[in-house]
Design a protein around this motif. Sequence first.
Motif, PDB file in Angstrom:
ATOM      1  N   THR A 131       4.269  19.174  45.095  1.00 30.10           N
ATOM      2  CA  THR A 131       4.111  20.288  46.036  1.00 30.10           C
ATOM      3  C   THR A 131       5.448  20.663  46.652  1.00 30.10           C
ATOM      4  N   VAL A 132       6.231  19.632  46.985  1.00 31.45           N
ATOM      5  CA  VAL A 132       7.556  19.893  47.569  1.00 31.45           C
ATOM      6  C   VAL A 132       8.477  20.517  46.513  1.00 31.45           C
ATOM      7  N   ASN A 144       7.684  22.206  43.507  1.00 32.06           N
ATOM      8  CA  ASN A 144       7.327  23.528  42.963  1.00 32.06           C
ATOM      9  C   ASN A 144       6.288  24.152  43.892  1.00 32.06           C
ATOM     10  N   SER A 145       6.662  25.262  44.504  1.00 31.99           N
ATOM     11  CA  SER A 145       5.770  25.841  45.510  1.00 31.99           C
ATOM     12  C   SER A 145       4.445  26.319  44.908  1.00 31.99           C
ATOM     13  N   ASN A 146       4.407  26.513  43.596  1.00 35.43           N
ATOM     14  CA  ASN A 146       3.151  26.974  42.982  1.00 35.43           C
ATOM     15  C   ASN A 146       2.203  25.828  42.632  1.00 35.43           C
ATOM     16  N   GLU A 161       0.371  23.954  44.594  1.00 37.27           N
ATOM     17  CA  GLU A 161      -0.889  23.985  45.350  1.00 37.27           C
ATOM     18  C   GLU A 161      -1.861  25.008  44.786  1.00 37.27           C
ATOM     19  N   LYS A 198      11.709  26.836  39.366  1.00 36.98           N
ATOM     20  CA  LYS A 198      10.887  27.155  40.552  1.00 36.98           C
ATOM     21  C   LYS A 198      11.221  26.252  41.738  1.00 36.98           C
ATOM     22  N   SER A 215      13.051  24.922  45.004  1.00 38.53           N
ATOM     23  CA  SER A 215      13.751  25.608  46.074  1.00 38.53           C
ATOM     24  C   SER A 215      15.087  24.906  46.331  1.00 38.53           C
TER      25      SER A 215
END
Length: 546
Positions: free
Chosen positions: A323-324, A326-328, A330, A350, A352
């Motif tokens: 989750t930390v 790759n924001s996708n 979730e 992806k 950040s």
Amino acid sequence: MDYQKLADLLFPDVTETREDIERRFPPRSLPAGANVTRIGPSPTGFVHLGNLYNAIIAERVAHQSGGVFYLRIEDTDNKREVEGAVETVINAMAYFDVHFDEGATSTGDNGAYGPYRQRQRKEIYHVFAKWLVQNGKAYPCFLTEEELTAIREEQLANKEIVTGFFGKYAEVSRNLTLEDISARIAAGQPWVLRFRAEMNDKRFTITDAIRGKLDMPCNIMDFVLLKSDGIPTYHFAHVVDDHLMRSTHVVRGEEWLSTLSMHVELFDVFGWDKPIYCHTSTLQKIDGGSKRKLSKRKDPELALAFYQQEGICKEAIWEFLLTVLNSNFEEWRAANPDASYMEFPFSLEKMSTSGALFDMEKLNNIAKDVIGRMDAETVLSHLKNWCSEYNREFLALIEQYPDRTLKALGVGKQGAKPRKDFVNWKQTCEFLSFYFDETFKAQDDMPAEISEEDRKAFFAKYLASYAHEDDAEAWFAKVRQISDELGYAVKPKDYKKNPENYKGSIVHVTNMLRTALTGMANAPDIWEISHVLGEELTRARLGKWA
Ligand code: GLU
């Protein structure tokens, strides 16, 4: 200067050539697009969350592409090495389900590109070091610690923007004659091997797979390649090893960006292809409203051992870190609730670059979901594993009452909104403790709204009418009836409207029942719990209050 003579003087025992070594480490025969990655932890005894964070990225990059993921122990800094630390790293990675295809293992090395412990590769580095000397790219430096400190102090006093061993500060060492060097070596003076930097004010660009295109000044430092004991520095070992072991990607922390120019220059001098660099962000947390780096001193959650001791489920750590990363993730998880996290298409692009935020509450919520999705058998097997290491007393209980434990783990799992009682294995043991007389604790008081007389009357009637085979509906009908007989509102809303008409409501009654049965006012469904405990235990617990 006759560099060949210098090379023979410095490395009289090195007879192999770089070509000989290359033959021992041939390019890997992998399908096109298969990536080779590694982690290179230093055995300091402290494995931190950042190690796992980078390991997950490297593992995904390799295994998603059908490539190779390996473990290299970077033990070049003997000051930091701690007894048993290699095992600690290996065990921690295994605990979190990080599996290597090759590399250091607890029983030795596994793979054709070893040794995978850098101290055992000394001879290999020396072949390349000798080549650098032969080509005028490296030289011995005899400066003492004091002399180096004096240089640093001079630079600080002069307020120089760039400090370090470069330019005019390197000149004396660079220009020693062969005779001078031979005499010093004959006299037993210690030396380090330094890289002879190009020394220009050019810039270079490189594309980092996470950060995109980077534009940086070229290296000007005559940095150390080999320390006085002949062991390489990180900079030299990284370049030689990642070339020979054929890493396609180097996933490492952003703290290495400041020395990237050194690594790039070394790769270029050897004429080797560079790996794709992936510099990850340092883990941060919110503290007092602002972000700060996780600290070893202040944050126990930085140590991987913390997660092992608390029994934080490895799937939850993976899901949290994904989750930390790759924001996708979730969104993907919501669309694929039953898929394994291994099916998530992880992507470096992806990620950040604005920092990786660690949030314990979020991790716990993910853990509840993850454990909530598991069936009781799976939860039991995880719990047993953890208990065998961290709570042997509870393991003995689980093993004494296997059926009861399995049933207890299945409580509240049916229905549209399954319960999420379990956060980690340590807390699961505590949570389950009421199912066993051996660990039962009366944690909460009985509801004050019910008099002792009513309490006794209730339990007497309850036990008299109790039929273990009643289904949940029939059972509840009896609870309602007894409550009514004793003057407690059967519907909580009636009590709310006219409290003066009742002694209390059915909520007080069921709280009392739950507390008697479990020791807690807040616990899963009474009927279900009774059926886990069995008739005998249920009657024994309630009988105490009648
Ligand atoms: N030994 C290095 C460290 O612990 C590894 C960096 C790398 O992966 O290249 O930071």
